[in-house]
Structures are given as structure tokens and as C-alpha cells.
Write a protein that holds these residues in place. Structure first.
Motif, mmCIF file in Angstrom:
data_model
loop_
_atom_site.group_PDB
_atom_site.id
_atom_site.type_symbol
_atom_site.label_atom_id
_atom_site.label_comp_id
_atom_site.label_asym_id
_atom_site.label_seq_id
_atom_site.Cartn_x
_atom_site.Cartn_y
_atom_site.Cartn_z
ATOM 1 N N HIS A 29 12.193 41.478 2.368
ATOM 2 C CA HIS A 29 12.995 43.127 2.019
ATOM 3 C C HIS A 29 13.915 42.106 1.824
ATOM 4 O O HIS A 29 14.670 41.203 1.770
ATOM 5 N N ARG A 30 14.311 42.604 0.637
ATOM 6 C CA ARG A 30 15.218 43.299 -0.396
ATOM 7 C C ARG A 30 16.012 43.936 -0.485
ATOM 8 O O ARG A 30 16.100 45.238 -0.325
ATOM 9 N N SER A 31 17.700 43.720 -0.972
ATOM 10 C CA SER A 31 18.639 45.250 -1.570
ATOM 11 C C SER A 31 20.014 44.156 -1.664
ATOM 12 O O SER A 31 20.421 43.095 -1.861
ATOM 13 N N ASP A 32 19.798 45.428 -3.142
ATOM 14 C CA ASP A 32 20.765 45.057 -3.998
ATOM 15 C C ASP A 32 22.080 45.605 -3.918
ATOM 16 O O ASP A 32 21.477 47.006 -4.097
ATOM 17 N N HIS A 33 23.114 45.234 -3.461
ATOM 18 C CA HIS A 33 24.350 46.046 -3.907
ATOM 19 C C HIS A 33 25.544 45.999 -4.515
ATOM 20 O O HIS A 33 26.073 44.976 -4.964
ATOM 21 N N VAL A 74 14.761 41.708 8.985
ATOM 22 C CA VAL A 74 12.848 41.910 9.558
ATOM 23 C C VAL A 74 12.010 43.254 9.408
ATOM 24 O O VAL A 74 11.175 43.306 9.732
ATOM 25 N N SER A 75 12.656 44.364 9.180
ATOM 26 C CA SER A 75 11.837 45.703 9.092
ATOM 27 C C SER A 75 12.579 46.441 7.637
ATOM 28 O O SER A 75 13.794 46.519 7.000
ATOM 29 N N GLU A 76 11.532 47.385 6.974
ATOM 30 C CA GLU A 76 11.852 48.127 5.929
ATOM 31 C C GLU A 76 12.949 49.076 6.632
ATOM 32 O O GLU A 76 13.940 49.365 5.563
ATOM 33 N N ALA A 77 13.345 49.829 7.626
ATOM 34 C CA ALA A 77 13.779 50.493 8.135
ATOM 35 C C ALA A 77 15.287 50.570 7.592
ATOM 36 O O ALA A 77 16.385 50.573 8.038
#
Length: 974
Positions: free
Chosen positions: A483-487, A536-539
Motif C-alpha cells: 500500500h502507498r500514499s502520496d502527500h 500493513v493495512s489499507e485502513a
């Protein structure tokens, strides 16, 4: 006009009594109308509902006056109530006040080119960007939407492209005296990235009083380096002297895609595909013919329904309160806007705004102050789809989702292609909050000398989060490893202080107006980006503390300092001859020592020849005539900060530095020289008005990033190029009062622009890195194309001319220079009023050629319906084939003159119909006015262009930015 004896009579011996009433125009109640007793200093103003109250005697005469309307007089007599309906007076040019930035002028005496758009033309349009509301309304101004998602920055060009750099063509935005960074806010959202986020998106259209567009040197030179590409002044509403009154307005509606592509059905598509294999003599396999052998031959989907077939609901609510007395006035405004999406999903755009205007003056009127605060915040979690996928998907392609709502991969994976909705579960949330404030102080030192200062501050914060869960992608793809996030976080803040002295006096027939002032401005721009991965989790996606790995992206802070001294001298002889001199000396921190200062100025002159006796005697049909002209220079410093310095970054290993940018302390300002002449004519007591302007703008000393050979170790260096860009053109404006009576009025306005852009000179162009981009003597926006010569009778494939007969196709063979600019554009607006019914509609028109990027005849996966013609004998198209030769021929013809066609269009841009209910029943429950209205936007377009949206014909061809929007609403004044 008077309502007649809806008025009560007083007794004959009652000499002094109270008179009340309502002032209206064809649109409804008029706030701010001046009502005073003739030949006295006693008076009042109408409130937001048009109501007034004044004490008068039976012999008094009441005068009702408002800018742009014919004044009316009423004898009081014994009437206790006098209602008046004012009529617009387009003949009173001297009363139409124009905001020229540091000073005001009027339509009659202006020497510069200034166009004013009022709140009535803007406030009810269901748009996010206030500048999109100007489409078709301002001569010489091109407004192209940034896309179909709200909040995307539109492209604004005032009299063409002056700079070789896109970022060097932004106009100057000023809101209530506060300059705003017009550069779009950066975004990682795939649908907002192309143009960025509009820095004006947090403004409330219902709170805008007027928008002035300044175009020529006379109007813009006082802004110096900031006015090269024109100036856009936005003035928000303020309170008026009246009892406290409220206005509530709400509307709701739906937006849809107004156009559809004509696509093949499954039977036609399969016929085309099978013909391709027959022509090539190739046996279909599951690898090259998955759509024929693996996918359901009876399945049929119009992918337009899937990608953008939804209905996007639009809701807007606005509440305002205003009031005050002769010394203190206020207005408070709050608004909320919400818009859904035409794309799959339930995402939406939301905006909330609040505004405050406060004005106060002392009883002797010597000291006054004005405070304006505009705060807005929006949340945008809309995502879109690529239109190019529409013509690459076969109509018998498999389902997108499984029954449990997850993405379907198996049949797509068997064909070795991705589900077109990969990334569907990604989430994008962009938040912005923007404060724009201005405090203006004015002190009258003497009757003809005053001191004022403007203090402004703006603070824009943006925050963007993009969540990328693994379930958005094929389980066998590398993208599903984690899972990844861009800020992305941005912060812009700026302050400005502008003190100035204003002087005016009369010397016989000579009126003198002068000002001198100085500007201190500082801006700071911070941008920080980071990527988090390994959740570790999408949440937990988006919680950087829970990320296994953090990767630093962009991280920069830039400061910009600006200082200037400016002045103006206006001379007016006998209201016939006008001279306007403006000048400014600018200093910018974006240039190196010794290059930071530059001087700019302009001269403007006008002659109102209709005031001459010989005109009055011999040209009686001419009610107004004025010649004007101007010449001057403005500058441009719209480049990055610190470009004149060497730049370094830290090495991966600690303790080291490596150079990333090469210094050049010698580059200096771009210079834009502007020349203009114009004429304004009025006929039949100014019921018909005609204006014509010719301009020539030349921009030289072009600031660009000059490419360097790889052997230097740097890709480019900031420098001045010896290039000159010229924009010339004609602008025509027309307005007429076609019919005017007590019950019915009809007014028409029309504008058309004929722009020409040209690269006048560029020494050494053929040896530069721009040799395959520009051509001297031609516009900047060109396409270099092959000459299409037809279908080769031997191969059955498209053929383009090999000019130098060297057996290959390159830029030396691209001998066709295609101008991609508009040949002319404009709009025609009509306003009709019959009693309490009002109808307004605007037609926008453009003459241009466009790129048929959707042309796919000759592609073996073609989807457009007209490709079926290629099956006929004697077809003008190449054989359907999937061979390499056919693909290369198709790619060559995509860069030829074959795919260009007329992309002109006429669009019903806006339509508004309103009805004001009778006042009497409503007033018993405390409502002074109730208006119901219906508005339409982009209702239909007349065009021969075979694409989604003719306005985007010179782009990808699959884009569109003009949704059809229909809304209905209610307005209450109480």
C-alpha cells in the motif's frame, strides 16, 4: 416608474410627512439608489430590498439616481408612498465608473482599454472559477477551461501569447487591491495535474461586484513588470447605507456530458477486426486476437456510459446581510457549493466561503477606512478518466467488476492487458483554504490632496493526499507489492503595502489628476512532498507514522521580494482632450545584482470629438465620438526564483554537494512594447454604440531556460533569448438598446476579436534547440506536419511526402506549418425584460481549425463508427491491417495535414430565465421579494468538428471541459 396611487394620501394640512417606497429596475429591487430632495442636502439610499424612507414636504421633489440609469424626479405632493422603476441608460457613459487599479475613471473619459463585467453577468453561473464566467464576454480575452473537474485552473490569455514560456503568460490577478499569485497550485491528481488548481477557486461568485480587464499599455503600465500579460481586477461587494437587510439564494441542478462519440457496435467492430486478419493473411491467435477468441462475441458495452455517463448534481446556497448608516456600512456573505461527478464513484467537490466588508468614515469625511476579508476553503476528491481509453476498448470487452464489487482481472489478464479501471480504489483528497485581506486607509489632507495606503495579506494553504491500495491493481502486478500514499503540502503567503498621495485641481478649463506611490511586497512559497509505503493495512494508508518507508519528494522554499515606485498624471482640457501619463520603476529579487531594476511607462490620449461645435452642427446623428491611442512598455519577471545563482544538492553520502543549476547573473527583464489605437461611436442618442480597437504588442528579450549540451553537465541555464514575439489584432464591440418601453426592454451586446500571433525574429533559430518547434514569421502555436499525398495504390496504406527523398521521415520532411490559433472569437449577449420576467442568453463563437486526434481509420483496433467506410471498395482510407507497415503509415498520417479540419463552433453558453413574484402577498410575511429562476450552461453546440469538444480541438481531441449544467433556484430578499 410610479406604481400610481398604490400610495396613501395625507391630509391637506400635513405639510411635512414621511414618504416610503421601493426602487426597482427590470431585474427587481435596486439597493444603493440615491434618493434626495432636489436643491437640498437631505437624502438617503435604498436598502438591499430596494426600500427607502425619507421625510419630505408637499412641495419637495424627490430625485432618484443610480450610476448607469436615467435619473427620475417625482413631486411629493400628498403621496405617502412613491415606487419608482429606473431604466438603464447606456448613454450616460460618464456615469459608468471603471476601476483602473490605483485610480478610477469612467467609460466616457478613459484613455486606456478597460472592459467591465458586472455581478449580474457572473453571480448566477454554476461555476467554480470566476474567470470562466467571462467566456465570450470580453473582447481579446481567451478563457479555456482546465478540464471537466471543478477547481482545475483555466488557461487565460489576454491578447495572445507573449512569452515562449507557458508560465510567462499569466495575467496579474488583483482582488480588492491585493495581488494574487496567478500560477496554478501544484497537484498530483492525474486530472488536475495538467493545468493545476485554480488559485481563485475559493472565491464566491455571488460575492463579486465586478471584474475589470485591463489590456493596453495605458491601463497596465502603472503595474510595471506585473502587467505585461494584462491585469484582471476583481472587486467584491460592500455594504451600503440602509437598514439591515438579508438576501438568501439557493439553486440546485445537474450536469452531464453534452456530447457523445459515434462508436462501433460489437458486430461492426468484429467485422473490422476479422477484415484486418484477412488483409494480412494472418491466423488469429489468443495473443493477437483475444477479442475474437477469448471474449464474449455477443457482449456489447458503450464505454462512454461506463466512463462518463453519470449525472453530477450541483447545489449552491448563499446568504448575505448588509446595512449601515451614512458613516459606517457593512456586508457579510457566506456561501456553500457542492458538485458531484459524472465519473464512476461517489466523490464530490465542496466549497465553503465567508466574506466581510466594513467601511467607515468620520462625520467630516476626512478620514475613511475600508476592510475586506475573503476566506474560502474547498475539498476536492474528484477523480476522472482518460478519454483516450474510449477508443481503445472493444465493445465486447469483459466486465469491469466482480459481483462482490472488486475489480475483475482474470479475462483482462488472459489478454495480457490491464483492466481499464485499474486504480479505481485509489482515493484523492485535495484541500485548500485561502485568506485574502485588504485594509485601505484614506485621509484628506486638503480639499484636493489626500493620502491613502493599502495593506494586504494573503495566505493559501493546500494539502493533497492520494491513497493507493493494493486492490486497485492486478494481483500479479508490481504495484500490488504494498500500500502507498502520496502527500503534497503547499503554502503561499504574501503581504503588500502601497502608500500613495493623490492630488487634483482645476486651472480654468484644465483639470489635473495626479498620484505618486510606492509598493513593498514580499511573497513566500513552500512546497513539501513525501511518499509513504509499506502500510500493513489499507485502513492505515495516509498515516505516515504507520508507513514502513518514507521517501522524500519535493522540498523547497522560495522567497520573492518586489519594490516599485509609480506615478500618474492625468490632464483633462474642457472635457474634450485627455492625456494620461503613467510610469513605474520596478525592482525584483528574481534578477541578479545590477539587473534588478527596470523602468516602464506609457502615454495615453483621447479626443472626444463629438463635443466639438462643428460635429454637433453637421453630424447630429452622432451622439458620441471619441478617438484614443496609447503606447508604452511593460515588463515580465515571471520566472523561477534564484535562477541567477548556482544551485547545489546534498549527495546521498553525507558531507558532499553536487551542482544542479548553473548561474547566470546577466539575464534581465522581458520587455513588452504595446501600441493601440481605438474609436468609440454612439448613434441615436447612444442607443447604438460601436467600438473598435487595433493593437500591436511586441515582447522581446525572451526569458527561457536555454538548453545546454550534455558535455556541460547541465541541462539548461536561465537566459535571455534574442527572440521577438508579436501579437496584433482587431477588437470590435457593439451594443444596442433595441427596444425600450415601460413594460418591455431588449438590449444586445456583441464582441469579436481577430488576433494574430507571430515570431518576428529569432537569430540563430536553425542552430538552436527550438529549430523543430518554431518558425520565424509564423505563430508560436504551430504544428509542423507532413504533406499527405493519399493512399499508396501498391500497398493500400497511407502515404506522406518524403521531401528530401532520403528514405526516412523526420522534421526536414515536415514542410506544412499549421497555425493552431483561433482565427476569430467572440460572443453575442441578449437581455430581454417584460414586466417581472427576464431572459438573458449568451452565444459564444470561435473560428478555428482542429486536430482530429480521434481519427483512427487504419488502426486495427479502431472504434470510431466512420471506420466502417474503410471496408468499402474505393475507400479513401488505408486498408485495415495490423502489420508494422500499416502502424507506421498510420503514425505518420497522424502527424500530417490529413487529420486537420474545421473545428469552429457556436455554443449557447448561458441562458437564464427568471420571474419575480408579486410583492404584495409576500410582504405580509416579511419577504420583500421572491424571485425564481432557471439557468442553463453549455446547452448545445453547433459544430462540424468530429470530436468530444471543439474547444479542445487543438489538444488531445478526447478532452472536454464544458459540461451541460441545468439549475433551478430561488432568491429571497427580506
Amino acid at each position: 416608474m410610479p406604481s400610481g396611487p398604490a400610495a396613501n394620501l395625507t391630509t391637506p394640512n400635513q405639510e411635512q410627512h414621511t414618504v416610503t417606497g421601493t426602487v426597482t429596475d427590470a431585474q427587481g429591487p435596486m439597493p444603493g439608489v440615491s434618493i434626495y430632495i432636489k436643491d437640498s442636502d437631505r437624502g438617503t439610499f435604498s436598502d438591499v430590498n430596494g426600500n427607502y424612507q425619507i421625510s419630505a414636504s408637499t412641495t419637495d421633489v424627490l430625485v432618484f439616481s443610480y450610476i448607469g440609469y436615467r435619473a427620475q424626479e417625482r413631486v411629493v405632493g400628498y403621496l405617502a408612498r412613491i415606487n419608482v422603476e429606473l431604466q438603464e441608460d447606456i448613454t450616460e457613459l460618464n456615469e459608468v465608473v471603471l476601476n483602473a487599479g490605483y485610480y478610477t475613471t469612467t467609460e466616457k473619459v478613459r484613455t486606456g482599454n478597460i472592459i467591465k463585467v458586472t455581478s449580474k453577468e457572473v453571480e448566477l453561473q454554476p461555476l467554480v472559477s470566476p474567470l470562466q464566467a467571462l467566456q465570450g464576454r470580453v473582447a481579446g480575452m481567451e478563457v479555456t477551461p482546465g478540464g471537466d473537474l471543478p477547481g482545475a485552473a483555466p488557461t487565460i490569455r489576454i491578447r495572445g501569447q507573449n512569452s515562449l514560456r507557458d508560465e510567462g503568460n499569466y495575467p496579474l490577478y488583483i482582488i480588492d487591491g491585493m495581488p494574487i499569485n496567478s500560477t496554478p497550485v501544484e497537484s498530483n491528481n492525474s486530472k488536475l495535474t495538467f493545468t493545476g488548481i485554480d488559485p481563485l477557486s475559493t472565491l464566491n461568485l455571488s460575492n463579486i461586484e465586478s471584474i475589470e480587464v485591463l489590456k493596453d499599455a495605458d491601463a497596465t503600465a502603472i503595474y510595471g513588470s506585473r502587467g505585461a500579460n494584462g491585469v484582471i481586477l476583481i472587486t467584491t461587494k460592500k455594504g451600503i447605507a440602509q437598514k439591515t437587510a438579508f438576501q438568501a439564494r439557493i439553486y440546485s441542478g445537474v450536469s452531464t456530458v453534452p456530447n457523445r462519440l459515434d462508436l462501433l457496435n460489437t458486430k461492426q467492430y468484429l467485422q473490422i477486426r476479422n477484415r484486418a486478419f484477412e488483409n494480412d493473411g494472418v491466423e488469429p491467435t489468443t495473443r493477437n486476437a483475444y477479442d475474437l477468441l477469448l471474449w464474449d462475441q455477443n457482449r456489447e458495452t458503450d464505454w462512454q456510459d461506463v466512463f462518463w455517463g453519470g449525472n453530477a448534481w450541483v447545489t449552491n446556497a448563499n446568504l448575505s446581510a448588509s446595512g449601515g448608516n451614512a458613516n459606517t456600512q457593512f456586508q457579510i456573505n457566506g456561501g456553500y457549493q457542492e458538485q458531484g461527478t459524472i465519473y464512476p464513484g461517489n466523490s464530490k467537490y465542496e466549497k465553503a466561503t465567508v466574506a466581510l466588508s466594513l467601511n467607515h468614515s468620520t462625520k467630516d469625511q476626512k478620514l475613511s477606512l475600508g476592510l475586506k476579508l475573503n476566506y474560502g476553503m474547498d475539498i476536492n476528491n474528484l477523480v476522472g478518466s482518460s478519454g483516450s481509453q474510449i477508443i481503445s476498448l472493444s465493445p465486447n470487452a469483459p466486465a469491469i467488476f466482480n459481483e462482490d464489487g472488486s475489480l475483475h482481472w482474470e479475462e483482462w489478464a488472459e489478454a495480457s492487458i490491464n483492466n481499464p479501471f485499474q486504480g479505481y480504489f485509489n482515493a484523492s483528497k485535495t484541500e485548500a483554504n485561502n485568506l485574502i485581506s485588504n485594509l485601505n486607509l484614506n485621509y484628506k489632507i486638503l480639499n484636493n490632496l489626500s493620502f491613502s495606503t493599502s495593506l494586504g495579506f494573503t495566505n493559501l494553504n493546500s494539502k493533497e493526499l492520494i491513497k493507493v491500495p493494493k486492490r486497485s491493481y492486478n494481483p500479479s502486478s508490481w504495484q500490488t507489492r504494498e500500500h502507498r500514499s502520496d502527500h503534497l503540502i503547499g503554502h503561499r503567503k504574501s503581504w503588500i503595502i502601497e502608500p500613495q498621495l493623490n492630488y487634483n485641481t482645476h486651472l480654468g478649463n484644465l483639470q489635473i489628476d495626479g498620484l505618486i506611490g510606492t509598493t513593498f511586497q514580499q511573497s513566500q512559497n513552500n512546497q513539501t512532498g513525501v511518499t509513504g509505503s509499506g502500510y500493513v493495512s489499507e485502513a492505515l494508508i495516509g498515516n505516515l507514522a504507520a508507513a514502513e518507508t518514507l521517501t522524500q519528494g519535493v522540498n523547497q522554499t522560495t522567497d520573492y521580494r518586489y519594490h516599485a515606485v509609480f506615478g500618474r498624471l492625468g490632464l483633462n482640457w474642457n472635457q474634450k482632450y485627455f492625456l494620461n501619463l503613467t510610469g513605474r520603476r520596478d525592482g525584483s529579487s528574481r534578477f541578479g545584482p545590477g539587473k534588478r531594476w527596470a523602468n516602464f511607462g506609457a502615454i495615453g490620449a483621447a479626443w472626444i470629438f463629438s463635443e466639438e461645435n462643428w460635429v454637433r452642427e453637421h453630424l447630429k446623428f452622432l451622439s458620441f465620438g471619441k478617438l484614443r491611442g496609447s503606447y508604452g512598455t511593460t515588463g515580465n519577471d515571471q520566472i523561477g526564483d534564484y535562477g541567477y545563482l548556482d544551485a547545489y544538492e546534498a549527495t546521498v553520502a553525507p558531507g558532499g554537494l553536487y551542482p544542479t543549476a548553473l548561474a547566470n547573473p546577466d539575464y534581465s527583464w522581458e520587455v513588452n512594447k504595446k501600441l493601440e489605437t481605438g474609436v468609440q461611436l454612439g448613434f441615436l442618442k447612444d442607443r447604438i454604440n460601436l467600438g473598435a480597437s487595433w493593437y500591436r504588442n511586441r515582447s522581446s528579450n525572451q526569458l527561457v531556460g536555454y538548453p545546454l549540451p550534455g558535455t556541460t553537465g547541465f541541462s539548461m541555464v536561465q537566459a535571455n533569448l534574442p527572440a521577438t514575439v508579436q501579437n496584433t489584432g482587431w477588437e470590435l464591440e457593439f451594443s444596442s438598446s433595441n427596444f425600450r418601453s415601460n413594460d418591455f426592454n431588449w438590449h444586445t451586446s456583441f464582441n469579436v476579436s481577430f488576433p494574430k500571433n507571430k515570431l518576428v525574429s529569432y537569430p540563430g533559430l536553425d542552430e538552436s534547440s527550438y529549430a523543430n518547434t518554431y518558425r520565424v514569421g509564423h505563430p508560436l502555436n504551430i504544428a509542423l506536419l507532413y504533406q499527405y499525398v493519399g493512399v499508396d495504390p501498391e500497398t493500400g496504406l497511407y502515404s506522406v511526402e518524403d521531401v528530401n527523398v532520403d528514405g526516412r521521415y523526420d522534421f526536414e520532411d515536415r514542410v506544412i506549418i499549421k497555425d493552431q490559433n483561433r482565427q476569430f472569437f467572440g460572443g453575442i449577449n441578449n437581455t430581454l425584460n417584460y414586466k417581472k420576467i427576464s431572459l438573458q442568453f449568451l452565444w459564444q463563437f470561435v473560428k478555428q481549425e482542429g486536430n482530429l486526434a480521434l481519427f483512427d481509420v487504419g488502426r486495427y483496433g479502431a472504434q470510431r463508427a466512420f471506420v466502417a467506410e474503410a471496408l468499402d471498395d474505393g475507400s479513401p482510407f488505408q486498408n485495415i491491417s495490423q502489420s508494422i507497415g500499416a502502424l507506421l503509415a498510420y503514425l505518420n498520417v497522424q502527424n500530417s495535414d490529413l487529420i486537420y479540419s474545421d473545428a469552429s463552433f457556436i455554443r449557447l453558453k448561458t441562458l437564464s430565465l427568471s420571474y419575480t413574484l408579486p410583492a404584495s402577498p409576500l410582504q405580509t410575511i416579511g419577504i420583500d421579494e421572491c424571485k425564481i429562476f432557471v439557468n442553463g450552461q453549455n446547452l448545445f453546440t453547433l459544430t462540424g468538428y468530429d470530436g468530444m469538444d471543439a474547444e479542445f480541438a487543438t489538444g488531445a481531441g478526447t478532452g472536454f471541459g464544458n459540461l451541460r449544467i441545468i439549475t433551478a433556484g430561488l432568491q429571497l430578499n427580506f
